[in-house]
Write a protein that holds these residues in place. Sequence first.
Motif, mmCIF file in Angstrom:
data_model
loop_
_atom_site.group_PDB
_atom_site.id
_atom_site.type_symbol
_atom_site.label_atom_id
_atom_site.label_comp_id
_atom_site.label_asym_id
_atom_site.label_seq_id
_atom_site.Cartn_x
_atom_site.Cartn_y
_atom_site.Cartn_z
ATOM 1 N N SER A 602 -21.025 -31.914 -7.616
ATOM 2 C CA SER A 602 -21.779 -31.317 -8.574
ATOM 3 C C SER A 602 -23.601 -31.538 -8.419
ATOM 4 C CB SER A 602 -21.993 -32.120 -9.530
ATOM 5 O OG SER A 602 -22.200 -33.177 -9.474
ATOM 6 N N ILE A 603 -24.252 -31.029 -9.084
ATOM 7 C CA ILE A 603 -25.434 -30.510 -8.723
ATOM 8 C C ILE A 603 -26.200 -32.160 -10.091
ATOM 9 C CG2 ILE A 603 -28.095 -29.712 -9.492
ATOM 10 C CD1 ILE A 603 -26.662 -26.964 -9.002
ATOM 11 N N PRO A 604 -26.532 -33.444 -8.763
ATOM 12 C CA PRO A 604 -27.103 -34.463 -10.348
ATOM 13 C C PRO A 604 -28.321 -33.719 -11.314
ATOM 14 C CG PRO A 604 -28.469 -34.423 -8.329
ATOM 15 C CD PRO A 604 -27.087 -33.708 -7.566
ATOM 16 N N SER A 605 -28.170 -34.422 -12.035
ATOM 17 C CA SER A 605 -29.243 -34.198 -13.540
ATOM 18 C C SER A 605 -30.719 -34.400 -12.630
ATOM 19 C CB SER A 605 -28.251 -34.495 -14.817
ATOM 20 O OG SER A 605 -28.451 -36.225 -14.787
ATOM 21 N N THR A 627 -20.294 -27.238 -13.208
ATOM 22 C CA THR A 627 -21.192 -26.298 -13.913
ATOM 23 C C THR A 627 -22.795 -26.929 -13.185
ATOM 24 O OG1 THR A 627 -21.716 -27.915 -15.245
ATOM 25 C CG2 THR A 627 -19.930 -26.339 -15.749
ATOM 26 N N ILE A 628 -23.909 -25.165 -14.075
ATOM 27 C CA ILE A 628 -25.180 -26.108 -13.394
ATOM 28 C C ILE A 628 -25.741 -26.733 -14.979
ATOM 29 C CG2 ILE A 628 -27.742 -24.795 -13.531
ATOM 30 C CD1 ILE A 628 -25.758 -22.365 -13.052
ATOM 31 N N PRO A 629 -26.781 -28.164 -14.605
ATOM 32 C CA PRO A 629 -27.183 -28.397 -15.617
ATOM 33 C C PRO A 629 -28.408 -28.140 -15.790
ATOM 34 C CG PRO A 629 -27.221 -29.799 -14.046
ATOM 35 C CD PRO A 629 -26.702 -28.842 -13.208
ATOM 36 N N ASP A 630 -28.235 -28.369 -17.574
ATOM 37 C CA ASP A 630 -29.850 -27.292 -18.424
ATOM 38 C C ASP A 630 -30.883 -28.593 -18.113
ATOM 39 O OD1 ASP A 630 -27.875 -26.210 -20.087
ATOM 40 O OD2 ASP A 630 -27.670 -27.690 -21.944
ATOM 41 N N SER A 631 -30.956 -29.674 -17.541
ATOM 42 C CA SER A 631 -32.123 -29.982 -17.009
ATOM 43 C C SER A 631 -32.614 -29.955 -16.201
ATOM 44 C CB SER A 631 -31.362 -31.505 -16.336
ATOM 45 O OG SER A 631 -29.958 -31.587 -15.788
ATOM 46 N N ASN A 645 -24.012 -17.847 -3.823
ATOM 47 C CA ASN A 645 -22.948 -18.263 -2.273
ATOM 48 C C ASN A 645 -22.891 -20.206 -2.697
ATOM 49 O OD1 ASN A 645 -25.570 -16.475 -1.052
ATOM 50 N ND2 ASN A 645 -23.454 -16.034 -0.929
ATOM 51 N N ASN A 646 -22.206 -20.655 -3.729
ATOM 52 C CA ASN A 646 -21.736 -21.725 -4.155
ATOM 53 C C ASN A 646 -20.345 -21.732 -4.662
ATOM 54 O OD1 ASN A 646 -23.364 -24.531 -2.888
ATOM 55 N ND2 ASN A 646 -24.987 -23.753 -3.792
ATOM 56 N N ALA A 647 -20.222 -22.398 -5.313
ATOM 57 C CA ALA A 647 -18.931 -21.943 -5.971
ATOM 58 C C ALA A 647 -19.175 -23.152 -7.783
ATOM 59 C CB ALA A 647 -17.338 -23.177 -5.240
ATOM 60 N N LEU A 648 -20.055 -22.980 -7.810
ATOM 61 C CA LEU A 648 -20.424 -23.009 -9.351
ATOM 62 C C LEU A 648 -19.892 -22.364 -10.343
ATOM 63 C CD1 LEU A 648 -24.308 -23.354 -8.659
ATOM 64 C CD2 LEU A 648 -22.730 -25.627 -8.722
ATOM 65 N N GLU A 664 -39.954 -17.347 -12.409
ATOM 66 C CA GLU A 664 -39.744 -16.049 -12.044
ATOM 67 C C GLU A 664 -38.601 -15.744 -11.220
ATOM 68 O OE1 GLU A 664 -43.233 -15.726 -10.273
ATOM 69 O OE2 GLU A 664 -44.757 -16.354 -11.672
ATOM 70 N N VAL A 665 -37.813 -16.523 -10.276
ATOM 71 C CA VAL A 665 -37.171 -16.289 -9.494
ATOM 72 C C VAL A 665 -35.616 -17.092 -10.211
ATOM 73 C CG1 VAL A 665 -36.381 -15.952 -7.873
ATOM 74 C CG2 VAL A 665 -38.573 -15.881 -8.185
ATOM 75 N N PHE A 666 -34.799 -16.337 -10.126
ATOM 76 C CA PHE A 666 -33.286 -17.057 -10.873
ATOM 77 C C PHE A 666 -31.905 -16.506 -9.633
ATOM 78 C CE2 PHE A 666 -29.550 -18.088 -12.895
ATOM 79 C CZ PHE A 666 -29.866 -19.835 -13.144
ATOM 80 N N TYR A 667 -31.858 -16.905 -8.566
ATOM 81 C CA TYR A 667 -30.278 -16.951 -7.854
ATOM 82 C C TYR A 667 -29.399 -17.261 -8.738
ATOM 83 C CZ TYR A 667 -33.720 -13.918 -5.501
ATOM 84 O OH TYR A 667 -34.840 -12.861 -4.991
ATOM 85 N N ALA A 668 -28.017 -16.636 -9.119
ATOM 86 C CA ALA A 668 -27.209 -17.351 -9.092
ATOM 87 C C ALA A 668 -25.747 -17.109 -9.156
ATOM 88 C CB ALA A 668 -27.165 -17.936 -10.678
ATOM 89 N N ASN A 669 -25.689 -15.722 -7.699
ATOM 90 C CA ASN A 669 -25.345 -14.836 -7.162
ATOM 91 C C ASN A 669 -24.049 -15.775 -6.544
ATOM 92 O OD1 ASN A 669 -27.658 -15.004 -5.384
ATOM 93 N ND2 ASN A 669 -26.214 -14.067 -4.050
#
Length: 850
Positions: A602-605, A627-631, A645-648, A664-669
Amino acid sequence: MHPTSTVIDPKFLFRGKMRKTNKTPPPPPSEIIAYVPRRDHVNDDSEVDVARSLELPLHPNARLDDDRPQPPQQQQQRRRARDRDDFRTSVTPIVITTDLLVDSDEGSFWNLAPRWTQDVYDRASRSMADSSAWWRSDRQEIICARDGDDESDSIEDLSSFGGTETGRWSLLTGRSVKSAVVRGVFLLALVGIGMALLVALTASMSHQDRVRLQWSSWMDFVRDSRVFRMGTNRRYFSMKARLMNISGALTLDDEMTPQHRALVFLSDGDPLALDPNDATASTQLIQRYALAVLYYATEGAAWNHRIYWLTGQHECGWQFVVCADIQDRANLTTSINATSKVIGEEADDVFLSAVDADLGMGTGRIVTGLQLYGNNLRGTLPIELITTLKYLEVLDLGNNMLHGTLANYRQLTYLRHLYLNSNNITGTIPQGMVSGLIHLKTLAIGNNQLSGTIPVKLFDDLISLERLNLEGNRLTGNLPDIFDRGILQDVRLGDNLLTGTILPSLLGGVGTRSSSITKFDLHGNQFTGKLPVVVNAPNLKFLYLYDNKLSGPIPGDLFCSGSNLADIRLNNNSLSGEIPNIRCTMPELQLISLASNDLTGSIPSSLGDLMPSVREIHLFGNKLTSTIPDSLLQPSNLTAVLLGNNALTGSLTATMFDNANRLEVFYANANRLSGNLNGISTAKHLVKLRLEYNSLTGTIPVMSLPQLELFYAYNNSLTGPLPAESDWANMRKLKLSNNSLTGEVIVNAASKLEILSLNGNAFTGSIPSEIGQLIDLKTLSLQSNRLFGTVPSELHNLSLLEELRLDSNGFSGVVPKNVCDLRNLSLNIFVSDCKGSRPKISCSCCTECF
């Protein structure tokens, strides 16, 4: 006798044979500027007396005394020659009356003797006639005369001499034509010889001289041309003797070398005219010679900036030359002047604004710096630059077009900064290149074509080295353990072919002394092994290890090795394991890139919580889950988050973007995200948004994103119509294909769309005519929908259109001719349902039919 006067115009006196004519002459002139006695009256006392009284030169046959016998033939010839010489040197225009020209008994008329004609012409140049008539004798002797001051009195009766007014240009005799031909041939011969010499000179020139001849000013070429390099004065030989121990006699004698040209400049062309025998000017002479050699060796006339170079100005006043007082040579502290990095038209203005009116420079000034960065130097560096300018502290020749190999700079014992980066230097790095340079702080030889290994002994004497730049070469081998010195601050070895492992001592690893490195760049090599444990690098700000073959986990102490870390790039390796949880605040961190590795978990907060100044977070191309942490999106300065290109999993919530005021840039494809897009509409400053290849559902909400330029949401499960009220005025690329969108195609005519992809949906209706107002459109993909009607002629306004796909719809009719005309512009791909004997649409310009 005729009392009127006539002046002979010397312009029209032509050489001819003196001859008497018996024809009746026209009215004779009453004035003439020369007199030649008749041969049959050579002993006439009256004529001799007149000649004496008028101080006229006498004809050689004239006797001064009737009783005096004629001299022998030999003496007579000598006397004629003497009289002729006297006449040519002393005769002046004198008026002679008509009595002296006409024999009243015989009525004969005598022309001027041909041997005096040229003298008369030369002496009478002040007595030009305004208008003239032509007289012609039977032997084509031509005289021009005017009778009186009135032009109407011009003598026009030429019949007595066999000529006419209109035929005067035909009066030149064969003798005159022959003389003109001889003169012409002589002139042509001179021109031919001159051209031959010029061709020979050009053929013997070097290529460099020919190039200089093309673009140099004429004065530069004259000064530098080999014709003017003969050096025959005494100063040349004295100067040569003075410089022989520096460059050698053979080199100085070779006219093709820059050393010879510099020698000739100092001896023959230098307005300063230094005395080679003056001991007090010895230092100035030598350093002026070295700079002149550099100028000629690197095509100085083609430099971008060369104010005062090779002029009478002291060499310390030449642009980008830095000097100091010779008295201070033991404690030189030359700094890098800002003008060394000023490129373009501003460089000359900066230099001239900083230069002294008189520069105040005498023989006590020595050159301590050359700052010719980015100045279009071409060629190889002369050895004289190293052997003579021994007080150089700064040698900045970076970003030029120098070639050749690296020299040995050990003689420059005062050198502190050496910049040879961004040139075309080849070969290997000499082991003793900088031996003994204990003051050297900067060694920059990056971005060349160097090969081989990095010599270990290269750094033996560099106890003051702070900046090392070897990047952008073809260096191979292992990285030597040379950095445990406590002084080195900036190490750039990226973009080489280096192999091996990264030693712990490089980054203050366990058991090593504290590292002073602030920037450590090894990117673009072939390093393997694990990342070193960094525990003692308090000054480290930039860590670039991307594009290598590093493996293993990321050490947990990497991020907390120092509070000054600002940029960490570990992307494009084979790092594995989880992203370590950060246990310290990183107030200076602005960019962290762990992309394109094999990281899992996971992505650490803490990745957002403890990085208050972070601007960019790059985690794409891994195997991250959860998941993507809000922090993660909470830092106030955050501008870019790349998670593609992950498995989020999970959804994009509104709370996630609440504080993303600068995002300005948000990539979650290419993840496994679900849910709708409602939360993302709060990111007011988004410019680029990529969400393709997920499992997003719901409708596209009304988005007030005025800065949005790119929106990719294709290959999802979105439904409903396109939002008509969305503010997409700056949209350039919109891809919503392969969803389940319905309704009509809605186009914002004010947008700047370049790509519009709506294929693979369930749109109905016809193509709106407003689409013809998208004048920037290059790609229009509407295939695989339920559209119908005809192809609108408004499409012909899309002059930049390259790709048009309308197939798998219900279009009918004929494609308008003006739309087909786009094939003559940029349209390369045009696909429609035009296949078969009874096609849905008739298209004569389609590239592919279905």
